[in-house]
Design a protein around this motif. Sequence first.
Motif, PDB file in Angstrom:
ATOM      1  N   ASN A 143       0.895  -1.142  -0.096  1.00 15.50           N
ATOM      2  CA  ASN A 143       0.098   0.024  -0.033  1.00 15.50           C
ATOM      3  C   ASN A 143       0.769   1.219  -0.089  1.00 15.50           C
ATOM      4  OD1 ASN A 143      -2.462  -1.375   0.076  1.00 15.50           O
ATOM      5  ND2 ASN A 143      -2.690  -0.965   2.248  1.00 15.50           N
ATOM      6  N   CYS A 144       1.936   1.163   0.585  1.00 14.21           N
ATOM      7  CA  CYS A 144       2.682   2.330   0.753  1.00 14.21           C
ATOM      8  C   CYS A 144       4.139   2.231  -0.361  1.00 14.21           C
ATOM      9  CB  CYS A 144       3.747   2.208   2.096  1.00 14.21           C
ATOM     10  SG  CYS A 144       2.578   2.333   3.385  1.00 14.21           S
ATOM     11  N   ASN A 145       3.775   1.684  -1.407  1.00 17.82           N
ATOM     12  CA  ASN A 145       4.556   1.347  -2.516  1.00 17.82           C
ATOM     13  C   ASN A 145       5.970   1.016  -2.387  1.00 17.82           C
ATOM     14  OD1 ASN A 145       2.667   2.656  -4.445  1.00 17.82           O
ATOM     15  ND2 ASN A 145       3.336   4.934  -3.677  1.00 17.82           N
ATOM     16  N   MET A 146       6.007   0.034  -1.378  1.00 10.88           N
ATOM     17  CA  MET A 146       7.296  -0.573  -1.099  1.00 10.88           C
ATOM     18  C   MET A 146       7.238  -1.825  -1.906  1.00 10.88           C
ATOM     19  SD  MET A 146       7.578  -0.016   3.031  1.00 10.88           S
ATOM     20  CE  MET A 146       9.388  -0.315   3.321  1.00 10.88           C
ATOM     21  N   LYS A 147       8.427  -2.080  -2.412  1.00 10.13           N
ATOM     22  CA  LYS A 147       8.682  -3.363  -3.212  1.00 10.13           C
ATOM     23  C   LYS A 147       9.192  -4.525  -2.653  1.00 10.13           C
ATOM     24  CE  LYS A 147       7.127  -1.140  -7.284  1.00 10.13           C
ATOM     25  NZ  LYS A 147       6.236  -0.111  -6.381  1.00 10.13           N
ATOM     26  N   LYS A 148       8.839  -5.661  -2.831  1.00 10.20           N
ATOM     27  CA  LYS A 148       9.767  -7.013  -2.554  1.00 10.20           C
ATOM     28  C   LYS A 148      10.954  -6.876  -3.131  1.00 10.20           C
ATOM     29  CE  LYS A 148       7.458 -10.719  -1.989  1.00 10.20           C
ATOM     30  NZ  LYS A 148       7.108 -12.192  -2.833  1.00 10.20           N
ATOM     31  N   GLU A 149      11.960  -6.694  -2.391  1.00  6.86           N
ATOM     32  CA  GLU A 149      13.506  -6.676  -2.927  1.00  6.86           C
ATOM     33  C   GLU A 149      14.293  -8.011  -2.804  1.00  6.86           C
ATOM     34  OE1 GLU A 149      15.673  -3.325  -1.048  1.00  6.86           O
ATOM     35  OE2 GLU A 149      17.579  -4.135  -2.515  1.00  6.86           O
ATOM     36  N   ALA A 150      13.772  -8.749  -1.798  1.00  5.13           N
ATOM     37  CA  ALA A 150      14.622 -10.162  -1.411  1.00  5.13           C
ATOM     38  C   ALA A 150      13.601 -10.979  -0.592  1.00  5.13           C
ATOM     39  CB  ALA A 150      15.913  -9.623  -0.615  1.00  5.13           C
ATOM     40  N   VAL A 151      14.035 -12.199  -0.948  1.00  2.00           N
ATOM     41  CA  VAL A 151      13.457 -13.251  -0.183  1.00  2.00           C
ATOM     42  C   VAL A 151      14.599 -14.095   0.649  1.00  2.00           C
ATOM     43  CG1 VAL A 151      12.017 -15.393  -0.155  1.00  2.00           C
ATOM     44  CG2 VAL A 151      11.654 -13.448  -1.723  1.00  2.00           C
ATOM     45  N   LEU A 152      14.550 -14.021   2.063  1.00  2.00           N
ATOM     46  CA  LEU A 152      15.253 -14.857   2.701  1.00  2.00           C
ATOM     47  C   LEU A 152      14.582 -16.291   3.006  1.00  2.00           C
ATOM     48  CD1 LEU A 152      16.901 -11.922   5.117  1.00  2.00           C
ATOM     49  CD2 LEU A 152      17.232 -12.844   2.761  1.00  2.00           C
ATOM     50  N   LYS A 153      15.200 -17.049   2.332  1.00  2.00           N
ATOM     51  CA  LYS A 153      14.355 -18.394   2.486  1.00  2.00           C
ATOM     52  C   LYS A 153      14.652 -19.148   3.707  1.00  2.00           C
ATOM     53  CE  LYS A 153      13.468 -22.576  -0.550  1.00  2.00           C
ATOM     54  NZ  LYS A 153      11.851 -22.316  -0.177  1.00  2.00           N
ATOM     55  N   ASN A 154      13.286 -19.574   4.569  1.00  2.00           N
ATOM     56  CA  ASN A 154      13.412 -20.125   5.764  1.00  2.00           C
ATOM     57  C   ASN A 154      14.289 -19.644   6.945  1.00  2.00           C
ATOM     58  OD1 ASN A 154      12.046 -22.291   4.724  1.00  2.00           O
ATOM     59  ND2 ASN A 154      13.606 -23.569   4.183  1.00  2.00           N
ATOM     60  N   ARG A 155      14.167 -18.390   6.676  1.00  3.76           N
ATOM     61  CA  ARG A 155      15.104 -17.499   7.693  1.00  3.76           C
ATOM     62  C   ARG A 155      14.038 -16.753   8.794  1.00  3.76           C
ATOM     63  NH1 ARG A 155      19.404 -16.117   4.893  1.00  3.76           N
ATOM     64  NH2 ARG A 155      18.491 -17.137   2.889  1.00  3.76           N
ATOM     65  N   TYR A 156      12.735 -17.507   9.018  1.00  2.87           N
ATOM     66  CA  TYR A 156      12.127 -16.985  10.044  1.00  2.87           C
ATOM     67  C   TYR A 156      11.097 -18.060  10.796  1.00  2.87           C
ATOM     68  CZ  TYR A 156       8.453 -14.447  12.426  1.00  2.87           C
ATOM     69  OH  TYR A 156       7.476 -13.733  13.484  1.00  2.87           O
ATOM     70  N   ASN A 158       8.353 -18.721  13.316  1.00  3.04           N
ATOM     71  CA  ASN A 158       7.015 -17.967  14.061  1.00  3.04           C
ATOM     72  C   ASN A 158       7.156 -18.490  15.493  1.00  3.04           C
ATOM     73  OD1 ASN A 158       4.160 -17.985  15.299  1.00  3.04           O
ATOM     74  ND2 ASN A 158       4.022 -16.674  13.351  1.00  3.04           N
ATOM     75  N   LYS A 159       6.887 -17.750  16.543  1.00  4.92           N
ATOM     76  CA  LYS A 159       7.254 -17.988  17.879  1.00  4.92           C
ATOM     77  C   LYS A 159       5.971 -18.694  18.486  1.00  4.92           C
ATOM     78  CE  LYS A 159       6.390 -13.568  19.916  1.00  4.92           C
ATOM     79  NZ  LYS A 159       7.004 -12.038  20.234  1.00  4.92           N
ATOM     80  N   VAL A 160       4.718 -18.349  17.851  1.00  5.29           N
ATOM     81  CA  VAL A 160       3.449 -19.073  18.298  1.00  5.29           C
ATOM     82  C   VAL A 160       3.237 -20.500  17.688  1.00  5.29           C
ATOM     83  CG1 VAL A 160       0.884 -18.542  18.138  1.00  5.29           C
ATOM     84  CG2 VAL A 160       2.382 -16.778  18.501  1.00  5.29           C
ATOM     85  N   THR A 161       3.406 -20.465  16.192  1.00  7.15           N
ATOM     86  CA  THR A 161       3.191 -21.893  15.557  1.00  7.15           C
ATOM     87  C   THR A 161       4.667 -22.610  15.734  1.00  7.15           C
ATOM     88  OG1 THR A 161       3.712 -20.858  13.664  1.00  7.15           O
ATOM     89  CG2 THR A 161       1.634 -20.583  14.219  1.00  7.15           C
ATOM     90  N   ASN A 162       5.752 -21.920  15.811  1.00  4.55           N
ATOM     91  CA  ASN A 162       7.016 -22.670  15.749  1.00  4.55           C
ATOM     92  C   ASN A 162       7.449 -22.976  14.128  1.00  4.55           C
ATOM     93  OD1 ASN A 162       7.820 -22.460  18.351  1.00  4.55           O
ATOM     94  ND2 ASN A 162       6.964 -24.406  18.891  1.00  4.55           N
ATOM     95  N   GLU A 163       6.482 -22.758  13.205  1.00  8.27           N
ATOM     96  CA  GLU A 163       6.627 -22.744  11.673  1.00  8.27           C
ATOM     97  C   GLU A 163       7.980 -22.079  11.281  1.00  8.27           C
ATOM     98  OE1 GLU A 163       3.344 -23.065   8.635  1.00  8.27           O
ATOM     99  OE2 GLU A 163       3.442 -21.646   9.749  1.00  8.27           O
ATOM    100  N   ILE A 164       8.517 -22.688  10.451  1.00  5.72           N
ATOM    101  CA  ILE A 164       9.607 -21.910   9.752  1.00  5.72           C
ATOM    102  C   ILE A 164       9.210 -21.317   8.425  1.00  5.72           C
ATOM    103  CG2 ILE A 164      12.082 -21.989   8.679  1.00  5.72           C
ATOM    104  CD1 ILE A 164      12.824 -23.704  11.270  1.00  5.72           C
ATOM    105  N   ASN A 165       9.446 -19.890   8.215  1.00  2.00           N
ATOM    106  CA  ASN A 165       8.836 -19.492   6.965  1.00  2.00           C
ATOM    107  C   ASN A 165       9.896 -18.676   6.383  1.00  2.00           C
ATOM    108  OD1 ASN A 165       5.862 -18.845   8.995  1.00  2.00           O
ATOM    109  ND2 ASN A 165       6.144 -20.504   7.358  1.00  2.00           N
ATOM    110  N   ASP A 166       9.659 -18.036   5.298  1.00  2.00           N
ATOM    111  CA  ASP A 166      10.686 -17.117   4.639  1.00  2.00           C
ATOM    112  C   ASP A 166      10.247 -15.390   5.273  1.00  2.00           C
ATOM    113  OD1 ASP A 166      11.160 -19.250   2.906  1.00  2.00           O
ATOM    114  OD2 ASP A 166       9.896 -18.209   1.240  1.00  2.00           O
ATOM    115  N   LEU A 167      11.588 -14.996   5.049  1.00  2.00           N
ATOM    116  CA  LEU A 167      11.405 -13.558   5.394  1.00  2.00           C
ATOM    117  C   LEU A 167      11.644 -12.460   4.143  1.00  2.00           C
ATOM    118  CD1 LEU A 167      11.521 -12.529   8.211  1.00  2.00           C
ATOM    119  CD2 LEU A 167      14.011 -12.391   8.276  1.00  2.00           C
ATOM    120  N   TYR A 168      10.622 -11.765   4.075  1.00  2.00           N
ATOM    121  CA  TYR A 168      10.932 -10.754   3.061  1.00  2.00           C
ATOM    122  C   TYR A 168      11.596  -9.390   3.300  1.00  2.00           C
ATOM    123  CZ  TYR A 168       7.050 -13.594   1.089  1.00  2.00           C
ATOM    124  OH  TYR A 168       6.219 -14.366   0.473  1.00  2.00           O
ATOM    125  N   ILE A 169      12.138  -8.860   2.341  1.00  2.38           N
ATOM    126  CA  ILE A 169      12.745  -7.303   2.532  1.00  2.38           C
ATOM    127  C   ILE A 169      11.987  -6.439   1.494  1.00  2.38           C
ATOM    128  CG2 ILE A 169      14.682  -5.843   2.735  1.00  2.38           C
ATOM    129  CD1 ILE A 169      16.352  -7.979   3.785  1.00  2.38           C
TER     130      ILE A 169
END
Length: 178
Positions: A143-156, A158-169
Amino acid sequence: MKNIETQRLILRKINRNDLDQIYENWASDKITNEYLTFKYHETKEQTKKMIDFWLNRYDKGGYEWCVELKETHQVIGIISGDTSYKYKCVEISYSIGSKYFNKGYTTEAIRGVIDYFFGECDFNVIEAVIPSKNIASVKLAENCNMKKEAVLKNRYKNKVTNEINDLYIYSIFKEDYI
Ligand SMILES: CC(C)(COP(=O)(O)OP(=O)(O)OC[C@H]1O[C@@H](n2cnc3c(N)ncnc32)[C@H](O)[C@@H]1OP(=O)(O)O)[C@@H](O)C(=O)NCCC(=O)NCCS
Protein backbone atom coordinates in the motif's frame (compact mmCIF):
# COMPACT_ATOMS: atom_id res chain seq x y z
CA MET A 1 12.91 13.41 15.22
CA LYS A 2 9.82 15.46 14.48
CA ASN A 3 6.16 14.85 15.22
CA ILE A 4 4.22 13.70 12.18
CA GLU A 5 0.58 14.58 11.74
CA THR A 6 -1.76 12.72 9.39
CA GLN A 7 -5.51 12.99 8.93
CA ARG A 8 -6.41 10.87 11.98
CA LEU A 9 -3.11 10.42 13.79
CA ILE A 10 -0.30 12.14 15.59
CA LEU A 11 3.05 10.36 15.63
CA ARG A 12 5.01 11.81 18.50
CA LYS A 13 7.75 11.20 21.04
CA ILE A 14 6.90 8.72 23.76
CA ASN A 15 6.96 9.91 27.36
CA ARG A 16 6.56 8.27 30.77
CA ASN A 17 2.91 9.37 31.02
CA ASP A 18 2.12 7.03 28.11
CA LEU A 19 2.86 3.98 30.28
CA ASP A 20 -0.76 2.91 31.01
CA GLN A 21 -1.98 3.21 27.43
CA ILE A 22 1.10 1.63 25.88
CA TYR A 23 0.78 -1.31 28.27
CA GLU A 24 -2.99 -1.75 27.90
CA ASN A 25 -3.41 -1.02 24.18
CA TRP A 26 -0.23 -2.56 22.84
CA ALA A 27 2.53 -4.16 24.98
CA SER A 28 0.26 -6.66 26.78
CA ASP A 29 -1.65 -7.59 23.59
CA LYS A 30 -0.96 -11.26 22.77
CA ILE A 31 -2.38 -11.00 19.25
CA THR A 32 -0.28 -8.07 18.14
CA ASN A 33 2.78 -9.65 19.77
CA GLU A 34 2.92 -12.72 17.45
CA TYR A 35 5.32 -11.06 15.00
CA LEU A 36 7.21 -8.89 17.48
CA THR A 37 10.66 -9.73 18.82
CA PHE A 38 9.82 -9.40 22.53
CA LYS A 39 7.30 -11.46 24.52
CA TYR A 40 4.06 -9.61 25.38
CA HIS A 41 4.26 -7.88 28.74
CA GLU A 42 2.59 -9.30 31.81
CA THR A 43 3.45 -6.39 34.10
CA LYS A 44 3.60 -2.63 33.66
CA GLU A 45 7.11 -2.73 35.07
CA GLN A 46 8.26 -4.47 31.85
CA THR A 47 6.65 -1.75 29.74
CA LYS A 48 8.21 0.93 31.94
CA LYS A 49 11.66 -0.56 31.20
CA MET A 50 10.92 -0.57 27.49
CA ILE A 51 9.88 3.10 27.62
CA ASP A 52 13.12 3.93 29.45
CA PHE A 53 15.05 2.13 26.70
CA TRP A 54 13.28 4.22 24.03
CA LEU A 55 13.85 7.46 25.94
CA ASN A 56 17.53 6.57 26.01
CA ARG A 57 17.51 6.07 22.24
CA TYR A 58 16.26 9.62 21.73
CA ASP A 59 19.55 10.88 23.14
CA LYS A 60 21.37 8.86 20.47
CA GLY A 61 19.23 10.13 17.59
CA GLY A 62 16.86 7.12 17.37
CA TYR A 63 13.44 7.25 15.73
CA GLU A 64 10.67 5.99 17.99
CA TRP A 65 7.14 7.34 17.64
CA CYS A 66 4.00 6.42 19.47
CA VAL A 67 0.84 6.51 17.40
CA GLU A 68 -1.89 8.61 18.99
CA LEU A 69 -5.46 8.84 17.70
CA LYS A 70 -6.41 12.49 17.33
CA GLU A 71 -10.03 11.82 18.20
CA THR A 72 -9.63 9.94 21.48
CA HIS A 73 -5.99 10.68 22.37
CA GLN A 74 -5.44 6.94 22.84
CA VAL A 75 -1.93 5.72 22.12
CA ILE A 76 -2.51 2.65 19.93
CA GLY A 77 0.94 1.57 18.75
CA ILE A 78 4.60 2.17 18.06
CA ILE A 79 6.67 2.92 14.95
CA SER A 80 10.46 2.70 14.96
CA GLY A 81 13.25 3.53 12.57
CA ASP A 82 16.67 1.85 12.82
CA THR A 83 19.30 3.68 10.85
CA SER A 84 22.33 2.61 8.83
CA TYR A 85 23.67 6.08 8.08
CA LYS A 86 26.56 4.64 6.08
CA TYR A 87 24.05 3.54 3.43
CA LYS A 88 21.49 6.32 4.09
CA CYS A 89 19.11 3.49 4.94
CA VAL A 90 16.42 3.28 7.60
CA GLU A 91 14.60 0.10 8.58
CA ILE A 92 11.08 0.74 9.76
CA SER A 93 9.01 -1.43 12.06
CA TYR A 94 5.43 -0.87 13.07
CA SER A 95 2.70 -2.39 15.22
CA ILE A 96 -0.57 -1.37 16.77
CA GLY A 97 -2.97 -2.97 19.28
CA SER A 98 -5.25 -5.62 17.75
CA LYS A 99 -8.39 -3.66 18.75
CA TYR A 100 -7.36 -1.12 16.13
CA PHE A 101 -6.41 -3.48 13.27
CA ASN A 102 -7.70 -3.10 9.73
CA LYS A 103 -8.88 0.51 9.92
CA GLY A 104 -6.10 1.86 7.72
CA TYR A 105 -4.27 3.46 10.63
CA THR A 106 -0.83 1.98 10.03
CA THR A 107 -0.93 2.54 6.27
CA GLU A 108 -1.75 6.19 7.03
CA ALA A 109 1.06 6.38 9.60
CA ILE A 110 3.72 4.75 7.41
CA ARG A 111 2.87 6.98 4.45
CA GLY A 112 3.52 9.91 6.78
CA VAL A 113 6.79 8.38 7.97
CA ILE A 114 7.98 7.80 4.38
CA ASP A 115 7.13 11.42 3.48
CA TYR A 116 9.14 12.54 6.49
CA PHE A 117 12.20 10.33 5.87
CA PHE A 118 12.45 11.24 2.19
CA GLY A 119 11.19 14.82 2.43
CA GLU A 120 12.98 16.04 5.54
CA CYS A 121 15.81 13.59 6.30
CA ASP A 122 18.76 12.44 4.25
CA PHE A 123 17.79 8.81 3.55
CA ASN A 124 17.99 7.06 0.18
CA VAL A 125 16.16 3.89 1.08
CA ILE A 126 13.53 2.76 3.57
CA GLU A 127 13.18 -0.97 4.24
CA ALA A 128 11.02 -3.33 6.25
CA VAL A 129 11.75 -6.95 7.18
CA ILE A 130 8.51 -8.93 7.04
CA PRO A 131 7.70 -12.59 7.73
CA SER A 132 6.07 -14.04 4.62
CA LYS A 133 2.93 -15.14 6.50
CA ASN A 134 2.30 -11.69 7.94
CA ILE A 135 -0.24 -10.80 5.27
CA ALA A 136 -1.35 -7.52 6.87
CA SER A 137 2.23 -6.27 7.01
CA VAL A 138 2.93 -7.33 3.40
CA LYS A 139 -0.23 -5.56 2.21
CA LEU A 140 0.64 -2.49 4.22
CA ALA A 141 4.12 -2.30 2.66
CA GLU A 142 2.61 -2.67 -0.81
CA ASN A 143 0.00 0.00 0.00
CA CYS A 144 2.94 2.30 0.72
CA ASN A 145 4.59 1.55 -2.67
CA MET A 146 7.31 -0.60 -1.13
CA LYS A 147 8.53 -3.43 -3.35
CA LYS A 148 9.68 -6.91 -2.45
CA GLU A 149 13.44 -6.70 -2.89
CA ALA A 150 14.63 -9.97 -1.39
CA VAL A 151 13.40 -13.30 -0.07
CA LEU A 152 15.42 -14.91 2.71
CA LYS A 153 14.34 -18.50 2.45
CA ASN A 154 13.41 -20.26 5.73
CA ARG A 155 14.98 -17.49 7.80
CA TYR A 156 12.06 -16.85 10.16
CA LYS A 157 10.59 -18.93 12.98
CA ASN A 158 7.11 -17.99 14.14
CA LYS A 159 7.17 -17.94 17.95
CA VAL A 160 3.49 -18.95 18.27
CA THR A 161 3.25 -21.77 15.70
CA ASN A 162 6.99 -22.67 15.61
CA GLU A 163 6.68 -22.84 11.83
CA ILE A 164 9.73 -21.87 9.79
CA ASN A 165 8.90 -19.46 6.99
CA ASP A 166 10.55 -17.10 4.55
CA LEU A 167 11.45 -13.55 5.43
CA TYR A 168 10.87 -10.75 2.94
CA ILE A 169 12.70 -7.47 2.62
CA TYR A 170 10.46 -4.74 1.29
CA SER A 171 11.95 -1.41 0.32
CA ILE A 172 11.33 1.93 -1.33
CA PHE A 173 14.08 4.07 -2.85
CA LYS A 174 14.01 7.84 -2.86
CA GLU A 175 14.33 7.94 -6.65
CA ASP A 176 11.07 5.94 -6.94
CA TYR A 177 9.20 7.96 -4.36
CA ILE A 178 6.59 10.28 -5.78
C1 LIG B 1 0.74 -5.20 10.41
C2 LIG B 1 -0.13 -4.15 11.10
C3 LIG B 1 0.77 -3.03 11.62
C4 LIG B 1 -1.13 -3.58 10.10
O1 LIG B 1 -1.79 -2.49 10.73
P1 LIG B 1 -3.25 -2.02 10.34
O2 LIG B 1 -3.43 -0.64 10.85
O3 LIG B 1 -4.22 -3.05 10.74
O4 LIG B 1 -3.12 -2.00 8.74
P2 LIG B 1 -4.08 -1.25 7.74
O5 LIG B 1 -5.47 -1.17 8.33
O6 LIG B 1 -3.41 -0.01 7.31
O7 LIG B 1 -4.16 -2.32 6.57
C5 LIG B 1 -3.07 -2.65 5.75
C6 LIG B 1 -3.52 -3.75 4.80
O8 LIG B 1 -3.56 -4.99 5.50
C7 LIG B 1 -4.84 -5.58 5.42
N1 LIG B 1 -5.10 -6.24 6.68
C8 LIG B 1 -5.18 -5.66 7.92
N2 LIG B 1 -5.35 -6.62 8.85
C9 LIG B 1 -5.35 -7.80 8.18
C10 LIG B 1 -5.46 -9.17 8.59
N3 LIG B 1 -5.60 -9.50 9.87
N4 LIG B 1 -5.40 -10.13 7.63
C11 LIG B 1 -5.23 -9.82 6.32
N5 LIG B 1 -5.10 -8.54 5.88
C12 LIG B 1 -5.18 -7.56 6.81
C13 LIG B 1 -5.77 -4.42 5.16
O9 LIG B 1 -6.97 -4.87 4.55
C14 LIG B 1 -4.92 -3.57 4.25
O10 LIG B 1 -4.87 -4.09 2.93
P3 LIG B 1 -5.76 -3.48 1.75
O11 LIG B 1 -5.46 -2.01 1.69
O12 LIG B 1 -5.31 -4.25 0.56
O13 LIG B 1 -7.17 -3.72 2.15
C15 LIG B 1 -0.94 -4.75 12.27
O14 LIG B 1 -1.63 -5.88 11.79
C16 LIG B 1 -0.08 -5.15 13.45
O15 LIG B 1 0.26 -4.33 14.27
N6 LIG B 1 0.23 -6.44 13.55
C17 LIG B 1 1.02 -6.96 14.67
C18 LIG B 1 2.46 -6.47 14.64
C19 LIG B 1 3.10 -6.73 13.31
O16 LIG B 1 2.87 -7.76 12.70
N7 LIG B 1 3.93 -5.78 12.86
C20 LIG B 1 4.65 -5.92 11.62
C21 LIG B 1 5.86 -6.79 11.79
S1 LIG B 1 6.62 -7.10 10.22
